[in-house]
Write a protein that holds these residues in place. Structure first.
Motif, PDB file in Angstrom:
ATOM      1  N   GLN A  22     -38.643 -25.053  22.237  1.00  0.00           N
ATOM      2  CA  GLN A  22     -37.999 -24.088  22.025  1.00  0.00           C
ATOM      3  C   GLN A  22     -38.932 -22.813  21.283  1.00  0.00           C
ATOM      4  O   GLN A  22     -40.680 -22.795  20.739  1.00  0.00           O
ATOM      5  CB  GLN A  22     -38.254 -24.929  19.960  1.00  0.00           C
ATOM      6  CG  GLN A  22     -37.179 -26.289  20.705  1.00  0.00           C
ATOM      7  CD  GLN A  22     -37.679 -27.426  19.646  1.00  0.00           C
ATOM      8  OE1 GLN A  22     -38.227 -27.096  18.550  1.00  0.00           O
ATOM      9  NE2 GLN A  22     -37.199 -28.497  19.853  1.00  0.00           N
ATOM     10  N   VAL A  23     -38.159 -21.780  20.125  1.00  0.00           N
ATOM     11  CA  VAL A  23     -39.086 -20.634  20.138  1.00  0.00           C
ATOM     12  C   VAL A  23     -38.371 -20.336  18.738  1.00  0.00           C
ATOM     13  O   VAL A  23     -37.463 -20.155  18.159  1.00  0.00           O
ATOM     14  CB  VAL A  23     -38.882 -19.837  21.198  1.00  0.00           C
ATOM     15  CG1 VAL A  23     -39.209 -17.947  20.312  1.00  0.00           C
ATOM     16  CG2 VAL A  23     -38.969 -19.592  22.953  1.00  0.00           C
ATOM     17  N   LEU A  24     -39.723 -20.049  17.855  1.00  0.00           N
ATOM     18  CA  LEU A  24     -39.395 -19.861  16.470  1.00  0.00           C
ATOM     19  C   LEU A  24     -39.365 -18.051  16.380  1.00  0.00           C
ATOM     20  O   LEU A  24     -40.226 -16.800  17.036  1.00  0.00           O
ATOM     21  CB  LEU A  24     -40.617 -20.088  15.177  1.00  0.00           C
ATOM     22  CG  LEU A  24     -40.527 -19.603  13.813  1.00  0.00           C
ATOM     23  CD1 LEU A  24     -39.059 -20.143  13.663  1.00  0.00           C
ATOM     24  CD2 LEU A  24     -41.485 -20.065  12.920  1.00  0.00           C
ATOM     25  N   VAL A  25     -38.618 -17.488  16.300  1.00  0.00           N
ATOM     26  CA  VAL A  25     -37.977 -15.917  15.780  1.00  0.00           C
ATOM     27  C   VAL A  25     -38.536 -15.740  14.737  1.00  0.00           C
ATOM     28  O   VAL A  25     -37.705 -15.855  13.217  1.00  0.00           O
ATOM     29  CB  VAL A  25     -36.701 -15.947  16.403  1.00  0.00           C
ATOM     30  CG1 VAL A  25     -36.175 -13.912  16.533  1.00  0.00           C
ATOM     31  CG2 VAL A  25     -36.648 -16.098  17.843  1.00  0.00           C
ATOM     32  N   MET A  26     -39.248 -14.529  14.993  1.00  0.00           N
ATOM     33  CA  MET A  26     -39.839 -13.577  13.380  1.00  0.00           C
ATOM     34  C   MET A  26     -39.173 -12.250  12.991  1.00  0.00           C
ATOM     35  O   MET A  26     -39.176 -11.474  14.634  1.00  0.00           O
ATOM     36  CB  MET A  26     -41.362 -13.561  13.206  1.00  0.00           C
ATOM     37  CG  MET A  26     -41.876 -15.097  13.189  1.00  0.00           C
ATOM     38  SD  MET A  26     -43.705 -15.154  13.274  1.00  0.00           S
ATOM     39  CE  MET A  26     -43.474 -17.472  13.415  1.00  0.00           C
ATOM     40  N   PRO A  27     -38.608 -11.519  12.081  1.00  0.00           N
ATOM     41  CA  PRO A  27     -38.744 -10.510  12.721  1.00  0.00           C
ATOM     42  C   PRO A  27     -39.617  -9.481  12.424  1.00  0.00           C
ATOM     43  O   PRO A  27     -41.020  -9.928  12.286  1.00  0.00           O
ATOM     44  CB  PRO A  27     -38.485  -9.735  10.501  1.00  0.00           C
ATOM     45  CG  PRO A  27     -37.172 -11.610   9.990  1.00  0.00           C
ATOM     46  CD  PRO A  27     -38.713 -12.435  11.182  1.00  0.00           C
ATOM     47  N   VAL A  72     -29.744 -11.607  24.362  1.00  0.00           N
ATOM     48  CA  VAL A  72     -31.298 -10.820  24.456  1.00  0.00           C
ATOM     49  C   VAL A  72     -32.261 -12.070  25.865  1.00  0.00           C
ATOM     50  O   VAL A  72     -32.484 -11.493  26.729  1.00  0.00           O
ATOM     51  CB  VAL A  72     -32.336 -10.694  24.194  1.00  0.00           C
ATOM     52  CG1 VAL A  72     -33.350  -9.571  24.008  1.00  0.00           C
ATOM     53  CG2 VAL A  72     -31.108  -9.517  23.463  1.00  0.00           C
ATOM     54  N   ALA A  73     -32.038 -13.153  24.946  1.00  0.00           N
ATOM     55  CA  ALA A  73     -33.344 -14.307  26.360  1.00  0.00           C
ATOM     56  C   ALA A  73     -32.618 -14.483  27.781  1.00  0.00           C
ATOM     57  O   ALA A  73     -33.485 -15.140  28.587  1.00  0.00           O
ATOM     58  CB  ALA A  73     -33.174 -15.457  25.051  1.00  0.00           C
ATOM     59  N   GLN A  74     -31.146 -14.165  27.313  1.00  0.00           N
ATOM     60  CA  GLN A  74     -30.683 -15.499  29.007  1.00  0.00           C
ATOM     61  C   GLN A  74     -30.258 -13.427  29.504  1.00  0.00           C
ATOM     62  O   GLN A  74     -29.820 -13.290  30.525  1.00  0.00           O
ATOM     63  CB  GLN A  74     -28.958 -15.363  28.318  1.00  0.00           C
ATOM     64  CG  GLN A  74     -29.596 -16.525  27.682  1.00  0.00           C
ATOM     65  CD  GLN A  74     -27.757 -17.248  27.289  1.00  0.00           C
ATOM     66  OE1 GLN A  74     -27.367 -17.946  28.379  1.00  0.00           O
ATOM     67  NE2 GLN A  74     -27.765 -17.031  26.083  1.00  0.00           N
ATOM     68  N   SER A  75     -30.786 -12.203  28.990  1.00  0.00           N
ATOM     69  CA  SER A  75     -30.412 -11.424  29.687  1.00  0.00           C
ATOM     70  C   SER A  75     -31.789 -11.003  31.118  1.00  0.00           C
ATOM     71  O   SER A  75     -31.790 -11.870  31.537  1.00  0.00           O
ATOM     72  CB  SER A  75     -30.783 -10.226  28.909  1.00  0.00           C
ATOM     73  OG  SER A  75     -32.273 -10.114  28.947  1.00  0.00           O
ATOM     74  N   ALA A 107     -41.798 -14.469  28.438  1.00  0.00           N
ATOM     75  CA  ALA A 107     -41.034 -13.730  28.950  1.00  0.00           C
ATOM     76  C   ALA A 107     -40.181 -12.886  27.663  1.00  0.00           C
ATOM     77  O   ALA A 107     -40.194 -11.561  27.443  1.00  0.00           O
ATOM     78  CB  ALA A 107     -39.869 -13.607  29.620  1.00  0.00           C
ATOM     79  N   TYR A 108     -39.331 -13.688  26.882  1.00  0.00           N
ATOM     80  CA  TYR A 108     -38.484 -13.013  25.802  1.00  0.00           C
ATOM     81  C   TYR A 108     -39.477 -12.895  24.842  1.00  0.00           C
ATOM     82  O   TYR A 108     -39.393 -11.455  24.441  1.00  0.00           O
ATOM     83  CB  TYR A 108     -38.275 -14.585  25.407  1.00  0.00           C
ATOM     84  CG  TYR A 108     -37.327 -14.253  23.710  1.00  0.00           C
ATOM     85  CD1 TYR A 108     -36.238 -13.708  23.782  1.00  0.00           C
ATOM     86  CD2 TYR A 108     -37.390 -15.136  23.130  1.00  0.00           C
ATOM     87  CE1 TYR A 108     -35.638 -12.654  22.515  1.00  0.00           C
ATOM     88  CE2 TYR A 108     -37.493 -14.696  21.520  1.00  0.00           C
ATOM     89  CZ  TYR A 108     -36.056 -13.483  21.655  1.00  0.00           C
ATOM     90  OH  TYR A 108     -35.354 -13.565  20.251  1.00  0.00           O
ATOM     91  N   LEU A 109     -40.716 -13.811  24.133  1.00  0.00           N
ATOM     92  CA  LEU A 109     -41.905 -13.208  23.440  1.00  0.00           C
ATOM     93  C   LEU A 109     -42.047 -11.108  23.562  1.00  0.00           C
ATOM     94  O   LEU A 109     -42.152 -10.692  22.635  1.00  0.00           O
ATOM     95  CB  LEU A 109     -42.704 -14.225  22.961  1.00  0.00           C
ATOM     96  CG  LEU A 109     -42.043 -15.170  22.505  1.00  0.00           C
ATOM     97  CD1 LEU A 109     -42.805 -16.371  22.269  1.00  0.00           C
ATOM     98  CD2 LEU A 109     -41.322 -15.100  21.150  1.00  0.00           C
ATOM     99  N   ALA A 110     -42.327 -11.626  25.291  1.00  0.00           N
ATOM    100  CA  ALA A 110     -43.434 -10.149  26.032  1.00  0.00           C
ATOM    101  C   ALA A 110     -42.484  -9.292  25.434  1.00  0.00           C
ATOM    102  O   ALA A 110     -42.928  -7.875  24.936  1.00  0.00           O
ATOM    103  CB  ALA A 110     -43.878 -10.794  26.446  1.00  0.00           C
TER     104      ALA A 110
END
Length: 459
Positions: free
Chosen positions: A57-62, A88-91, A143-146
């Motif tokens: 689980q990833v919390l996404v922030m602006p 984007v996370a599935q790209s 990888a998504y956060l990076a």
């Protein structure tokens, strides 16, 4: 005087019972298919390799003003467009970063979902091993956060370059304006315009400087992992209820189709109900059973085997009454299907008379003289197609069929035996006590036996 209402004739297939009747008749096929479907589901469950699903689980922030705006709805109340972030996370770019983190190992496909009214992404990976599923899920999340951080830094650097270039341009304009003010006389209109321009450029330069400093001091926080994936203890698939339930449902559908097809294609007559259902002929008597369940019990201690003679007499009386009531004339042709069904089983003559002349078809004139016909149908030995052919053949000679009598290979004692010899055919049933003169090959007087015989054995 009003006319009575027309009777309501039920339409074929209008009732649910008509559709369920083939399933009741062919219940063995239905049950077999259901059991086979359940067994196939369990077998498929046994041979299907187990797979494990781990979720991060990833919390996404602006991360800045460059974020795409999202319309606030009942499902998504965050200003950040998480549906876009899920894509984007599935790209492929994120998958390539995850592969680099896994040291070149090919990662499994990832599934990203967004719970309603939240700013959280659920990144799930399904693999054959629990540890591999957890490792790949964490790799996808990192990888998504990076990737998100890299994009945010790149966008902010581009904004800084743009603001800095515009600030340099404003500062150059301010220098030119100051140089020009020294050449203009004070109090002139040109001097006032140049002074006003200098003030405007100074304000623009101050705003750009503040914006540039803000961009340089913004902290880029793309998000955070709030729940790391752990190796699951139980496999996520295959699931017993899903496989077993699917097998049962498939078996039920296949069994219903097979029962319907079998019921339509099978024309063999096995019970008295099959005669009425497949041929449309009324069954005047069912002699396929010994009649143990048909005997009326006057007292609780009575038993069917205590009164076999009364039982035969009652059933013979009911059969004779039905034949007399249905026959439109005096000559009744009794035809057995198949023809050799009763040759080896001699029968006991009826003790009850009826105003009918029974013809057995041994004389060539029987078919032309018969007023009606009665079919003796041997169960499990004849099909509805053969019965229909016999009915059509009799109809061509204007001999209507009043009904059928269901029997097995053993002729009950109250059914007249059709002899093969022309002078020993069935007798004439007389309702009154008067005797009629016997006619060769047409009718003979029935005699009663003094002792009953057992079922299936000659007297």
């Amino acid at each position: 005087m009003s006319l009575p209402p027309d009777p309501q004739v039920p339409r074929s297939g209008a009732h649910l019972g008509e559709h369920l009747a083939p399933l009741r008749r062919r219940w063995a096929i239905l049950v077999g298919c259901v059991v086979a479907g359940g067994a196939a589901g369990i077998a498929l469950l046994w041979f299907t390799p187990a797979s494990y699903t781990a979720t991060t689980q990833v919390l996404v922030m602006p991360v800045g003003t460059q974020e795409p705006g999202n319309q606030v709805t009942n499902r998504q109340r965050e200003a950040l467009n998480l549906d876009t972030e899920a894509q984007v996370a599935q790209s492929a770019v994120v998958a390539a970063r995850a592969a680099m983190a896994l040291r070149g190992a090919e990662p499994e496909e990832v599934e990203v979902s967004v719970p309603p009214n939240s700013a959280v992404l659920w990144i799930a990976v399904t693999a054959a091993e629990p540890a591999a599923a957890a490792t790949q899920s964490r790799a996808y999340a990192e990888a998504y956060l990076a990737h998100r951080r890299h994009n945010a830094l790149t966008a902010m650097a581009e904004q800084q370059r743009t603001v800095l270039a515009k600030l340099k341009h404003v500062n150059s304009a301010i220098e030119l304006t100051i140089k020009r003010l020294h050449t203009l006389p004070r109090g002139s209109a040109e001097h006032a315009i140049a002074t006003q321009r200098q003030n405007v450029l100074n304000r623009q330069a101050a705003n750009l400087a503040l914006k540039y400093d803000e961009l340089r001091t913004v902290a880029v926080t793309p998000g955070a992992i709030i729940s790391k994936a752990e190796p699951p203890a139980e496999p996520s698939s295959p699931v017993l209820p899903l496989y077993f339930g699917t097998g049962l449902m498939a078996g039920l559908l296949a069994g219903a189709a097979a029962a319907q097809a079998r019921d339509r294609l099978d024309t063999r007559l096995r019970t008295a109900a099959d005669i009425e259902r497949l041929t449309g002929l009324p069954v005047l008597a069912d002699l396929s059973r010994p009649g143990e369940h048909d005997l009326p019990l006057d007292r609780p201690h009575d038993r069917p085997h205590d009164r076999p003679h009364d039982l035969r007499r009652d059933r013979a009386h009911d059969l004779a009454s039905a034949v007399v009531a249905a026959c439109p004339g005096n000559r009744l042709l009794v035809k057995a299907l198949p023809a050799h069904l009763y040759v080896s089983s001699p029968a006991e003559p009826l003790m009850i008379g009826a105003p009918l002349t029974v013809l057995d078809g041994s004389d060539v004139r029987d078919l032309s003289r018969a007023d009606a016909a009665l079919l003796l149908v041997g169960l499990r030995r004849v099909t509805s197609t053969e019965v229909a052919a016999t009915v059509r053949r009799l109809a061509r000679h204007d001999v209507p069929v009043i009904g059928a009598v269901a029997a097995t290979d053993a002729v009950p004692s109250f059914v007249p035996f059709i002899e093969a010899h022309p002078h020993t055919s069935l007798g004439k049933l007389v309702a009154t006590g008067e005797l009629e003169v016997s006619v060769p090959a047409e009718s003979t007087r029935m005699q009663a036996l003094h002792r009953p015989r057992r079922r299936g054995k000659p007297a």
